[in-house]
Design an enzyme around this catalytic site. Structure first.
Site, PDB file in Angstrom:
ATOM      1  N   LYS A 182       0.855  -1.191   0.000  1.00 58.28           N
ATOM      2  CA  LYS A 182       0.000   0.000   0.000  1.00 58.28           C
ATOM      3  C   LYS A 182       0.879   1.224   0.000  1.00 58.28           C
ATOM      4  CE  LYS A 182      -1.785   2.816   2.868  1.00 58.28           C
ATOM      5  NZ  LYS A 182      -1.709   4.066   2.089  1.00 58.28           N
ATOM      6  N   GLU A 185      -0.932   7.777  -0.147  1.00 57.22           N
ATOM      7  CA  GLU A 185      -1.904   8.397  -1.055  1.00 57.22           C
ATOM      8  C   GLU A 185      -1.276   9.501  -1.926  1.00 57.22           C
ATOM      9  OE1 GLU A 185      -2.209   7.528   2.087  1.00 57.22           O
ATOM     10  OE2 GLU A 185      -2.759   9.191   3.396  1.00 57.22           O
ATOM     11  N   GLY A 235       7.021   4.506   8.702  1.00 61.96           N
ATOM     12  CA  GLY A 235       6.212   5.716   8.882  1.00 61.96           C
ATOM     13  C   GLY A 235       6.336   6.214  10.307  1.00 61.96           C
ATOM     14  N   GLY A 240       2.835   3.243  13.690  1.00 66.01           N
ATOM     15  CA  GLY A 240       3.509   1.967  13.955  1.00 66.01           C
ATOM     16  C   GLY A 240       2.889   1.239  15.140  1.00 66.01           C
ATOM     17  N   GLU A 257       9.706   0.351  10.874  1.00 65.52           N
ATOM     18  CA  GLU A 257      10.799   1.312  10.816  1.00 65.52           C
ATOM     19  C   GLU A 257      10.144   2.670  11.029  1.00 65.52           C
ATOM     20  OE1 GLU A 257      12.724   4.100   9.807  1.00 65.52           O
ATOM     21  OE2 GLU A 257      13.082   3.352   7.772  1.00 65.52           O
ATOM     22  N   CYS A 291      13.713   9.773   8.170  1.00 65.67           N
ATOM     23  CA  CYS A 291      13.636   9.280   9.546  1.00 65.67           C
ATOM     24  C   CYS A 291      15.005   9.279  10.217  1.00 65.67           C
ATOM     25  CB  CYS A 291      13.064   7.874   9.537  1.00 65.67           C
ATOM     26  SG  CYS A 291      13.826   6.834   8.287  1.00 65.67           S
ATOM     27  N   GLU A 392       9.682  14.025  16.389  1.00 63.14           N
ATOM     28  CA  GLU A 392      10.211  14.037  15.023  1.00 63.14           C
ATOM     29  C   GLU A 392       9.577  15.212  14.269  1.00 63.14           C
ATOM     30  OE1 GLU A 392      11.300  10.536  12.078  1.00 63.14           O
ATOM     31  OE2 GLU A 392       9.147  10.825  12.157  1.00 63.14           O
TER      32      GLU A 392
HETATM   33  P1  NAI Z   1       1.994   8.130   8.563  1.00 67.74           P
HETATM   34  O1  NAI Z   1       2.760   7.284   9.490  1.00 67.74           O
HETATM   35  O2  NAI Z   1       0.585   8.498   8.932  1.00 67.74           O
HETATM   36  O3  NAI Z   1       1.922   7.433   7.097  1.00 67.74           O
HETATM   37  C1  NAI Z   1       2.783   6.417   6.629  1.00 67.74           C
HETATM   38  C2  NAI Z   1       1.972   5.349   5.897  1.00 67.74           C
HETATM   39  O4  NAI Z   1       1.070   4.737   6.806  1.00 67.74           O
HETATM   40  C3  NAI Z   1       1.111   5.854   4.743  1.00 67.74           C
HETATM   41  O5  NAI Z   1       1.097   4.914   3.690  1.00 67.74           O
HETATM   42  C4  NAI Z   1      -0.269   5.957   5.369  1.00 67.74           C
HETATM   43  O6  NAI Z   1      -1.309   5.859   4.420  1.00 67.74           O
HETATM   44  C5  NAI Z   1      -0.261   4.770   6.311  1.00 67.74           C
HETATM   45  N1  NAI Z   1      -1.173   4.865   7.452  1.00 67.74           N
HETATM   46  C6  NAI Z   1      -1.577   5.981   8.103  1.00 67.74           C
HETATM   47  N2  NAI Z   1      -2.418   5.660   9.101  1.00 67.74           N
HETATM   48  C7  NAI Z   1      -2.548   4.313   9.091  1.00 67.74           C
HETATM   49  C8  NAI Z   1      -3.283   3.367   9.887  1.00 67.74           C
HETATM   50  N3  NAI Z   1      -4.078   3.766  10.896  1.00 67.74           N
HETATM   51  N4  NAI Z   1      -3.156   2.057   9.606  1.00 67.74           N
HETATM   52  C9  NAI Z   1      -2.367   1.632   8.592  1.00 67.74           C
HETATM   53  N5  NAI Z   1      -1.674   2.474   7.804  1.00 67.74           N
HETATM   54  C10 NAI Z   1      -1.752   3.798   8.050  1.00 67.74           C
HETATM   55  O7  NAI Z   1       2.833   9.456   8.299  1.00 67.74           O
HETATM   56  P2  NAI Z   1       2.334  10.883   7.724  1.00 67.74           P
HETATM   57  O8  NAI Z   1       0.990  11.202   8.268  1.00 67.74           O
HETATM   58  O9  NAI Z   1       2.519  10.877   6.269  1.00 67.74           O
HETATM   59  O10 NAI Z   1       3.420  11.872   8.344  1.00 67.74           O
HETATM   60  C11 NAI Z   1       3.308  12.312   9.696  1.00 67.74           C
HETATM   61  C12 NAI Z   1       4.651  12.256  10.384  1.00 67.74           C
HETATM   62  O11 NAI Z   1       5.082  10.906  10.436  1.00 67.74           O
HETATM   63  C13 NAI Z   1       5.770  12.988   9.662  1.00 67.74           C
HETATM   64  O12 NAI Z   1       5.797  14.345   9.974  1.00 67.74           O
HETATM   65  C14 NAI Z   1       6.980  12.259  10.191  1.00 67.74           C
HETATM   66  O13 NAI Z   1       7.339  12.774  11.445  1.00 67.74           O
HETATM   67  C15 NAI Z   1       6.496  10.836  10.358  1.00 67.74           C
HETATM   68  N6  NAI Z   1       6.902   9.995   9.207  1.00 67.74           N
HETATM   69  C16 NAI Z   1       8.021   9.222   9.355  1.00 67.74           C
HETATM   70  C17 NAI Z   1       8.493   8.500   8.282  1.00 67.74           C
HETATM   71  C18 NAI Z   1       9.722   7.676   8.406  1.00 67.74           C
HETATM   72  O14 NAI Z   1      10.422   7.465   7.423  1.00 67.74           O
HETATM   73  N7  NAI Z   1      10.031   7.149   9.578  1.00 67.74           N
HETATM   74  C19 NAI Z   1       7.861   8.536   6.959  1.00 67.74           C
HETATM   75  C20 NAI Z   1       6.648   9.334   6.930  1.00 67.74           C
HETATM   76  C21 NAI Z   1       6.226  10.046   8.033  1.00 67.74           C
END
Ligand code: NAI
Ligand code: MG
Length: 507
Positions: A182, A185, A235, A240, A257, A291, A392
């Site tokens: 997945k 978006e 993410g 997580g 991760e 990250c 973060e």
């Molecule tokens: P997010 O963690 O919400 O999104 C990452 C992925 O998880 C996307 O594909 C999203 O559609 C999916 N996702 C979101 N909610 C979910 C749920 N309840 N169940 C299953 N999948 C879900 O991150 P977002 O909202 O894009 O960014 C917010 C903050 O997260 C950023 O400001 C950053 O601090 C952190 N982040 C960290 C990343 C990393 O590489 N460790 C990558 C992206 C975001």
């Protein structure tokens, strides 16, 4: 509004393009123009993709291939990733705003060599081993068979969609699994193309499915789906935790991760000319939306003012602007939401009493009227318990924190919920390693940053995650180990593999 000339991307399920009733508009982060639309997948699409993955797995068309055959297909994919690099760069950066220079060297440039690494792992992984032991009272054969898990799900963020997708797809396919990915978006384009390339290179239909959809619906469905054996996620730490909870219903394997707030310890013997550049590279690359970015700089008290002056002077020359220009250092952040989130963190930090030594806002000028740009920002008078030092930020924001002894620096460095990466700058390599050994993080860099290599493990201590991607053990996370024990008391003379037959010490 979508016009007829706008490209529309469909999902890839069971080897076929599949559309949805609704679609997403994908907006260029630098121009805010409509780039394309993409199908907005639903829970039903997630279920269909899992079914297709299960069917393909059960057919054995991929899972039962000889590892060397799988390796050959993965090598072909790696080759195509190299050939199609320019198109892939365009697909990637038009969605997430990375600069063409970063995409060439990192986001897309690493895709082919990393895929090649997984191809070599497919060819060399010990899928079958016989292990000698002296601990059984009778002669025996002890085989360890590593089998694919079955159906894996990968949930991937927007910052490095292609690469972070590959870190899951590569080992999953190398080990013989089927997988449903997945994508975020905002950034489906490069991974949808990878799905097509994989099909064209001979990955059977249904083995690699790429779907879109909102995280809390489609992502959550995959994480809780009863027929998914493993979920791999990159993410936020917050999501997580949710994925771990959802996966617990069927005790799925998880690898996570998650976030980071990496400490960077500048020792008093560091070469400041080199360190200042490296620290800014470590923090500002891709506007800090990585990250593993180094975001908490720990500076000895007596060097503080000099280091800050040098950082500000150097960071003032960072060129912010059009990500399609190879000379640009810093493009936009991914979305208006991400920009506002970072600005809010900076506002909170000001209220907590930090000093803004550089930046802190949106760059001014006609070229910044459109796009989600942020200034390179350096904050001083930061205390490690402030929100800006704990959370973060995912923006081009460096926090400078003072220390008075190396022991104190190590204590501050480790005083965080995260543990993904950390770093040390010093001209004394023995001393730097001694400090590095004390840091609780999955990767510690000495005198460099962003030095990720597929041969070496990557992942987090503490709330930065579970498991490791890359490295020699990457396929361990995508296989089950089976111990098959054969008692040979009566049959020892029949058995051909006498080299690995175990006999009791007295026999
Ligand atoms: P997010 O963690 O919400 O999104 C990452 C992925 O998880 C996307 O594909 C999203 O559609 C999916 N996702 C979101 N909610 C979910 C749920 N309840 N169940 C299953 N999948 C879900 O991150 P977002 O909202 O894009 O960014 C917010 C903050 O997260 C950023 O400001 C950053 O601090 C952190 N982040 C960290 C990343 C990393 O590489 N460790 C990558 C992206 C975001
Ligand atoms: Mg989110």
């Amino acid at each position: 509004m979508a016009t007829t000339s706008v490209v529309h991307h469909q999902m890839l399920i069971g080897g076929e393009h599949v559309d949805a009733d609704e679609s997403y508009e994908i907006i260029h982060p630098a121009t805010e123009e409509l780039v394309c639309t993409a199908a907005k997948g639903t829970v039903e699409h997630a279920d269909r993709a899992v079914e297709a993955a299960r069917r393909s797995f059960a057919s054995g068309a991929w899972s039962k291939k000889e590892p060397e055959e799988r390796a050959a297909v993965l090598r072909a994919i790696a080759h195509r990733l190299g050939e199609e690099m320019e198109e892939l760069i365009e697909l990637e950066i038009s969605a997430n705003g990375a600069t063409v220079r970063q995409a060439t060297g990192f986001l897309v440039g690493l895709a082919a060599p990393h895929m090649l690494h997984f191809a070599e792992q497919a060819a060399t992984y010990p899928f079958q081993q016989a292990v000698p032991t002296a601990n059984y009272p009778t002669a025996s054969l002890n085989r360890v068979i590593r089998e694919p898990l079955g159906v894996c799900a990968a949930i991937v963020p927007w910052n490095f969609p292609l690469l972070l997708g590959l870190w899951k797809i590569g080992p999953a396919l190398a080990a013989g699994n089927s997988i449903v990915v997945k994508v975020d978006e905002k950034t489906p384009r490069s991974l949808l193309r990878l799905g097509e390339i994989a099909l064209e290179c001979g990955v059977p239909a249904g083995v690699l499915n790429v779907i879109t959809g909102d995280g809390p619906e489609v992502g959550a469905r995959l994480a809780s789906h009863p027929d998914v054996d493993k979920v791999a996620f990159t993410g936020s730490t917050q999501v997580g935790r949710e994925i771990m909870r959802l996966a617990s219903g069927t005790v799925k394997k998880v690898s996570l991760e998650l976030g980071g707030k990496a400490p960077v310890i500048l020792l008093d013997d560091a070469d400041l000319d080199v360190a200042v550049d490296g620290i800014l590279f470590g923090c500002m690359l891709f506007s800090g939306q990585i990250c593993e970015s180094g975001t908490r700089l720990l500076v000895p008290d007596h060097l503080h003012d000099e280091v800050v002056a040098r950082l500000v002077a150097r960071a003032s020359t960072i060129k912010v602007g059009d990500p399609s220009d190879f000379d640009t250092d810093l493009g936009p952040v991914v979305s208006a939401r991400q920009r506002d989130r970072v600005l809010q963190f900076i506002e909170g930090a000001k209220q907590d009493g930090v000093t803004v030594a550089l930046g802190g806002g949106v760059p001014q000028g006609p070229e910044f009227e459109k796009g989600f740009f942020l200034e390179p920002t350096i904050l001083t008078d930061v205390r490690n318990d402030m929100e800006i030092a704990c959370e973060e930020t995912f923006g081009p924001v460096l926090c400078v924190i003072r220390y008075s002894s190396v022991a104190e620096a190590v204590q501050i460095a480790n005083d965080t919920q995260y543990g993904l990466t950390a770093g040390v700058w010093s001209t004394d390599l023995a001393r730097a390693q001694e400090v590095g050994e004390q840091l609780r993080a999955g990767t510690v860099w000495v005198n460099t940053w962003h030095a990720i290599d597929p041969a070496l493990p990557f992942g987090g201590y503490k709330q930065s995650g579970v498991g490791r991607e890359l490295g020699g053990g990457a396929l361990d996370e995508y296989t089950e180990a089976k111990h098959l024990h054969v008692d040979l008391t009566r049959k020892l003379e029949d058995y051909p593999f006498d080299a690995v037959v175990s006999t009791p010490p007295s026999a």
